[in-house]
Design an enzyme around this catalytic site. Structure first.
Site, PDB file in Angstrom:
ATOM      1  N   ASP A 100       0.747  -1.174  -0.061  1.00 47.94           N
ATOM      2  CA  ASP A 100       0.081  -0.116   0.056  1.00 47.94           C
ATOM      3  C   ASP A 100       0.940   1.167   0.083  1.00 47.94           C
ATOM      4  OD1 ASP A 100      -2.308   1.497   0.373  1.00 47.94           O
ATOM      5  OD2 ASP A 100      -1.922   1.698   2.430  1.00 47.94           O
ATOM      6  N   ASP A 102       0.713   5.319   0.054  1.00 45.19           N
ATOM      7  CA  ASP A 102      -0.294   6.382   0.370  1.00 45.19           C
ATOM      8  C   ASP A 102       0.416   7.774   0.687  1.00 45.19           C
ATOM      9  OD1 ASP A 102      -2.151   8.350   1.442  1.00 45.19           O
ATOM     10  OD2 ASP A 102      -3.150   6.810   2.877  1.00 45.19           O
ATOM     11  N   ASP A 288       3.348   1.454   3.168  1.00 49.32           N
ATOM     12  CA  ASP A 288       2.633   1.308   4.458  1.00 49.32           C
ATOM     13  C   ASP A 288       2.787   0.126   5.073  1.00 49.32           C
ATOM     14  OD1 ASP A 288       1.235   1.683   6.784  1.00 49.32           O
ATOM     15  OD2 ASP A 288      -0.729   2.053   5.751  1.00 49.32           O
TER      16      ASP A 288
END
Length: 388
Positions: A100, A102, A288
């Site tokens: 992930d 972000d 992440d």
């Protein structure tokens, strides 16, 4: 958010889901789904309805079309009974490997700048997965999250049974967690890739930059590090051309050069004030980490809408990332005019145009209105009856 604004957003989402065809995730029968809806509490009190399973992609499609969620998710895990009410009863069968990215975890700035930065992180991650970890790129599914980042799904069967600790090792490598710069130099061999070569390139560029600056400035920077005085800093500065040559020919010999080199490199790679450390961090992928290690994670459903932006969650081929522009390609709505009310001034880009939003009431394209209302930057003021 005013009730009228919530109703406006849900109406637009209804129009989208009436026409959109959402491809189900692989092995849809083994996936758990979760949804957040536009109820009277949204968005102040958000609650997810989860432990939902579907027997087919068509059943999933009909559910989304009829209930119009604000946010839609599915499990990265595979379960024998995904609709079971407790995790223990689901019977875990494995999980995709997920990374992930972000932008909110990396920087602050304009939405446009954050999207550009996180795209660079996605390109960096894909390069590591391909050229350093040797992952079959045909098993990778890349998804724009609809918000500020990307999800990279690795569906290679070899990783499906990995436990959290094994996934931790992978994400630690990707993020550079726990790397030892001195060991990377010591172990370097010609043709060696991965962190060894990445660190060599970072250090080379850093020394090349030092070599172009006034000696007084270099001495001041190096002597500010613990254990490095003016005399040592000056001596090290004089050795920089030779060190650059060694980094390109025989990096492992650098730490054998003498105590000055070992002391300065030790400070550069460990002291908080070191100007080299940001460059080392930049060589890592800013993923992440908890998402990768969580083998029961829910993640956004590709093809759905993200109610904090109004954007589509866009799946794409790896080769499509280079030309992908979320401010154009993820926009789900068009040019029909709506009236918004804003309490602040905003400037941003969308659909290839720049917008300067003043305070007060204003007519804007529907795509702009949905974006501003979803992000809490404006309230709906009305929809023009004559608009088509």
């Amino acid at each position: 958010m005013r009730p009228a604004t919530r109703i406006f957003i849900k109406q637009r989402f209804t129009d989208y889901y009436d026409k959109a065809r959402i491809s189900p995730p692989s092995s849809v029968k083994e996936r758990e789904f979760g949804f957040i809806f536009f109820d009277d509490r949204y968005p102040d009190d958000i609650r997810m309805r989860r432990h939902i399973g579907f027997s087919s992609g068509d059943e999933m499609q009909e559910y989304v079309k009829s209930l119009v969620p604000a946010h839609a998710y599915y499990s990265t895990a595979y379960y024998r009974t995904p609709q079971a009410p407790t995790m223990g009863d689901k019977e875990w069968l494995g999980a995709d490997l997920i990374f992930d990215l972000d932008a909110d975890h990396i920087m602050r700035g304009s939405y446009e700048a954050m999207l550009e930065r996180i795209k660079g992180e996605a390109e960096k991650l894909l390069d590591v997965l391909d050229n350093e970890l040797g992952i079959d790129m045909r098993t990778i599914k890349l998804v724009f999250s609809g918000g500020r980042g990307y999800h990279v799904h690795v569906q290679e069967l070899a990783f499906r049974d990995f436990e959290p600790a094994e996934r931790r090792e992978l994400v630690d490598y990707v993020c550079g967690t726990g790397i030892s710069p001195s060991l990377l130099l010591h172990d370097w061999k010609p043709g060696r890739r991965g962190w060894h070569d990445r660190f060599r390139l970072v250090l080379t560029r850093y020394l090349q930059d030092l070599s172009t600056r006034p000696i007084k400035e270099v001495k001041a920077e190096l002597s500010s590090l613990r254990g490095v005085g003016q005399v040592m800093a000056e001596r090290f500065a004089g050795m920089i051309p030779e060190l650059i040559t060694l980094l390109n020919t025989n990096p492992s010999s650098i730490l054998l050069r003498d105590q000055t080199v070992r002391t300065v490199f030790g400070a550069l790679t460990s002291e908080r004030e070191s100007t080299l450390l940001p460059h080392i961090r930049e060589a890592a992928v800013q993923a992440d980490e908890p998402v990768t290690t969580d083998t029961r994670r829910l993640i956004r459903l590709p093809g759905s809408l993200h109610a904090k932006s109004g954007f589509k969650v866009v799946p794409m081929e790896v080769k499509e990332l280079h030309d992908f522009d979320p401010l154009i390609d993820a926009v789900a709505f068009g040019e029909r005019e709506v009236i918004i009310e804003s309490e602040r001034e905003y400037s941003f880009s969308l659909l290839g145009s720049s917008y300067d939003i003043p305070k007060g009431r204003l007519k804007v394209p529907e795509a702009v209105g949905v974006f501003l209302c979803c992000r809490g930057m404006a309230e709906i003021g009305g929809v023009l009856d004559h608009a088509s």
